[in-house]
Design an enzyme around this catalytic site. Structure first.
Site, PDB file in Angstrom:
ATOM      1  N   TYR A 112       0.838  -1.201   0.000  1.00 59.51           N
ATOM      2  CA  TYR A 112       0.000   0.000   0.000  1.00 59.51           C
ATOM      3  C   TYR A 112       0.867   1.243   0.000  1.00 59.51           C
ATOM      4  O   TYR A 112       1.973   1.242   0.553  1.00 59.51           O
ATOM      5  CB  TYR A 112      -0.870   0.042   1.253  1.00 59.51           C
ATOM      6  CG  TYR A 112      -2.054  -0.904   1.255  1.00 59.51           C
ATOM      7  CD1 TYR A 112      -3.286  -0.499   0.770  1.00 59.51           C
ATOM      8  CD2 TYR A 112      -1.926  -2.187   1.759  1.00 59.51           C
ATOM      9  CE1 TYR A 112      -4.376  -1.356   0.794  1.00 59.51           C
ATOM     10  CE2 TYR A 112      -3.019  -3.044   1.784  1.00 59.51           C
ATOM     11  CZ  TYR A 112      -4.234  -2.625   1.301  1.00 59.51           C
ATOM     12  OH  TYR A 112      -5.313  -3.471   1.331  1.00 59.51           O
ATOM     13  N   TYR A 151      -0.645  -9.800   0.831  1.00 61.12           N
ATOM     14  CA  TYR A 151       0.399  -9.203   1.672  1.00 61.12           C
ATOM     15  C   TYR A 151       0.386  -9.822   3.064  1.00 61.12           C
ATOM     16  O   TYR A 151      -0.654 -10.271   3.543  1.00 61.12           O
ATOM     17  CB  TYR A 151       0.263  -7.678   1.732  1.00 61.12           C
ATOM     18  CG  TYR A 151      -1.036  -7.126   2.294  1.00 61.12           C
ATOM     19  CD1 TYR A 151      -1.218  -6.951   3.660  1.00 61.12           C
ATOM     20  CD2 TYR A 151      -2.072  -6.733   1.443  1.00 61.12           C
ATOM     21  CE1 TYR A 151      -2.400  -6.413   4.167  1.00 61.12           C
ATOM     22  CE2 TYR A 151      -3.259  -6.209   1.934  1.00 61.12           C
ATOM     23  CZ  TYR A 151      -3.405  -6.051   3.295  1.00 61.12           C
ATOM     24  OH  TYR A 151      -4.570  -5.530   3.792  1.00 61.12           O
ATOM     25  N   ARG A 161      -2.877 -11.816   3.959  1.00 58.94           N
ATOM     26  CA  ARG A 161      -4.208 -11.460   3.472  1.00 58.94           C
ATOM     27  C   ARG A 161      -4.376 -11.940   2.038  1.00 58.94           C
ATOM     28  O   ARG A 161      -3.511 -11.687   1.194  1.00 58.94           O
ATOM     29  CB  ARG A 161      -4.429  -9.937   3.481  1.00 58.94           C
ATOM     30  CG  ARG A 161      -4.512  -9.216   4.812  1.00 58.94           C
ATOM     31  CD  ARG A 161      -5.631  -9.641   5.746  1.00 58.94           C
ATOM     32  NE  ARG A 161      -6.901 -10.087   5.182  1.00 58.94           N
ATOM     33  CZ  ARG A 161      -7.864  -9.310   4.708  1.00 58.94           C
ATOM     34  NH1 ARG A 161      -7.759  -8.009   4.716  1.00 58.94           N
ATOM     35  NH2 ARG A 161      -8.991  -9.820   4.238  1.00 58.94           N
ATOM     36  N   HIS A 164      -7.294  -8.576  -2.219  1.00 59.11           N
ATOM     37  CA  HIS A 164      -8.625  -7.994  -2.001  1.00 59.11           C
ATOM     38  C   HIS A 164      -8.631  -6.530  -2.392  1.00 59.11           C
ATOM     39  O   HIS A 164      -7.594  -5.870  -2.425  1.00 59.11           O
ATOM     40  CB  HIS A 164      -9.043  -8.131  -0.529  1.00 59.11           C
ATOM     41  CG  HIS A 164      -8.111  -7.437   0.416  1.00 59.11           C
ATOM     42  ND1 HIS A 164      -6.946  -8.020   0.860  1.00 59.11           N
ATOM     43  CD2 HIS A 164      -8.147  -6.210   0.975  1.00 59.11           C
ATOM     44  CE1 HIS A 164      -6.310  -7.175   1.661  1.00 59.11           C
ATOM     45  NE2 HIS A 164      -7.008  -6.060   1.746  1.00 59.11           N
ATOM     46  N   HIS A 166     -10.716  -3.061  -1.144  1.00 58.06           N
ATOM     47  CA  HIS A 166     -11.635  -2.490  -0.161  1.00 58.06           C
ATOM     48  C   HIS A 166     -12.694  -1.667  -0.885  1.00 58.06           C
ATOM     49  O   HIS A 166     -12.366  -0.873  -1.785  1.00 58.06           O
ATOM     50  CB  HIS A 166     -10.876  -1.580   0.805  1.00 58.06           C
ATOM     51  CG  HIS A 166      -9.876  -2.301   1.662  1.00 58.06           C
ATOM     52  ND1 HIS A 166     -10.171  -2.771   2.911  1.00 58.06           N
ATOM     53  CD2 HIS A 166      -8.581  -2.631   1.437  1.00 58.06           C
ATOM     54  CE1 HIS A 166      -9.100  -3.354   3.435  1.00 58.06           C
ATOM     55  NE2 HIS A 166      -8.109  -3.284   2.551  1.00 58.06           N
TER      56      HIS A 166
HETATM   57 FE   LIG Z   1      -6.220  -4.388   2.826  1.00 63.47          FE
END
Ligand SMILES: [Fe+3]
Lengths: 240, 190
Positions: A112, A151, A161, A164, A166
């Site tokens: 991110y 990640y 995770r 995905h 959000h």
């Molecule tokens: Fe996330």
């Protein structure tokens, strides 16, 4: 577009707790101290929650729905280009038109832009990872982006995770607000993910998008379809 | 109207929402901010009293939560909701768990409710968001008649009352939010 018009149409049905995750879900460790311990108090819906903000196209910038372009500095972002589209509907299957969606995601490497993300994977100078769009009159939305990477996170040993995106939605009321995550079909990390598995069995599958060859654009981008269902009006509108 | 589709389940906002929700710090235009007053005043209707609302969001051990977002939705000073999005505010908490809104004090809402602001809280570690309601300490008479406050056990009602403080040139209401434990804020199913 006056919010008062919505109010006249009556109450929204309740949040369906058979569909939503409980606040306390101990395998997702951060819920342990962040879940209310007392039961929610039932509240009759008043004007201030039956209404909600109505965003217009002036809230959008021209490239907001194209994450492969809205963060470009000197070239194409790295990754598998995808189109994500679907309809926003209410529980009776009616489209939710002209409502705003926000999305955010990791880049193709699972990193991110956020200053708090310390994952040792490369940032992509050409990918910001956030977008917005409005549904059309038929409730349909569409984003162009790249497929996010998985990640690691600190929840437990070797926790990752699943890939995905959000999603944040408004709908016609403060009560229809929904924040969720969209996943990808066949991801082997899904059965291991405490956030995905926090949702009751039988409901969590609704968070997995569908690979859609009919959305896929030849020589350009793979297509995924993800419909979203918000709380709808109650069957019998309440008086006054 | 029959309910034929199931609601899409909620998921946490996670820790990394800031560049989408509060992107000013990344040089991007935000959808909404914590500065509502100007939009509310320019949306028409009578001017209201400018106020600041501030507080800290805490977890079950009383520790401040820094990856949290508070959203509010409120009426204007005449009790009506502005068309569009004026009256909607969003604020991410800082490293000390603090949030704040610069807004206008709402009036009595169309029905028989005391002046109040609808509040939602999102955070990493919250798989579903919560709803609560901010009332004003200087509206004791209206609060005593409020149909929602009346449903809340008396010993928990004060978690919904923002405390008015005045300093030269400003009015500040203090509204801390406790997600769990001692002094847990009342959250509603609505
Ligand atoms: Fe996330």
């Amino acid at each position: 577009m006056d919010s008062v018009v919505h109010e006249a149409e009556g109450d929204f049905g309740p949040r369906d707790w058979a569909q939503h995750p409980p606040f306390l879900s101990p395998l997702y460790k951060s819920t342990v101290l962040r879940s209310p311990s007392k039961p929610l108090i039932p509240m009759k819906q008043c004007l201030s929650v039956r209404t909600g903000p109505v965003f217009g196209h002036d809230s959008l910038d021209p490239l907001d729905d194209d994450l492969t372009r809205n963060g470009r500095v000197n070239g194409e972002p790295v990754g598998e280009r995808i189109i994500v589209t679907g309809r926003v509907l209410d529980e009776s299957g009616r489209p939710v038109p002209h409502t705003l969606l926000e999305i955010w995601q990791a880049n193709a490497c699972g990193r991110y832009v956020h200053r708090g993300d310390q994952h040792d994977a490369p940032l992509d100078p050409n990918f910001f990872g956030a977008g917005r769009c409005m549904t059309d009159a038929d409730g349909r939305y569409r984003f162009t982006t790249v497929k996010p990477g998985a990640y690691p996170w600190g929840n437990h040993h070797n926790a990752w995770r699943p890939a995905h995106i959000h999603f944040s939605l408004f709908g016609p009321s403060f009560l229809t607000r929904l924040v969720t995550q969209m996943y990808f079909p066949g991801d082997p990390l899904l059965p291991l993910d405490p956030i995905y598995n926090g949702v009751p069995e039988g409901a969590r599958e609704l968070l997995v998008s569908r690979f859609a060859i009919e959305v896929t654009e030849p020589l350009w981008a793979l297509g995924y379809e993800f419909d979203i269902v918000l709380r709808g009006r109650q069957a019998t509108p309440m008086e006054g | 109207m029959s309910q034929t589709l199931k609601q899409t389940p909620s998921q946490t906002v996670g820790p990394y929402f800031a560049y989408a929700w509060t992107p000013e710090r990344y040089g991007r235009r935000p959808l909404a901010t914590n500065r509502l007053a100007a939009d509310l005043l320019s949306a028409g209707g009578p001017p209201g009293e400018p106020i600041r609302i501030e507080g800290i969001v805490r977890d079950g051990e009383g520790a401040p939560i820094r990856d949290c977002v508070v959203e509010i939705w409120q009426a204007r000073t005449d009790g009506t909701h502005a068309p569009g999005a004026a009256g909607f505010g969003r604020c991410g908490t800082d490293d000390q768990g603090r949030y704040a809104f610069d807004t206008v004090k709402p009036g009595t809402c169309g029905d028989d409710h005391a002046p109040h602001i609808a509040v939602t809280v999102f955070a990493r570690g919250m798989l579903s968001h919560v709803f609560t309601r901010l009332h004003f300490s200087d509206e004791a008479a209206a609060n005593a008649e409020d149909p929602v406050l009346a449903t809340v056990p008396a010993d928990r009602r004060d978690t919904l009352i923002a405390r008015r403080g005045e300093t030269p040139g400003s009015v500040v209401y203090r509204f801390d939010i406790r997600l769990q434990g001692e002094g847990e804020t009342v959250f509603f199913d609505c």
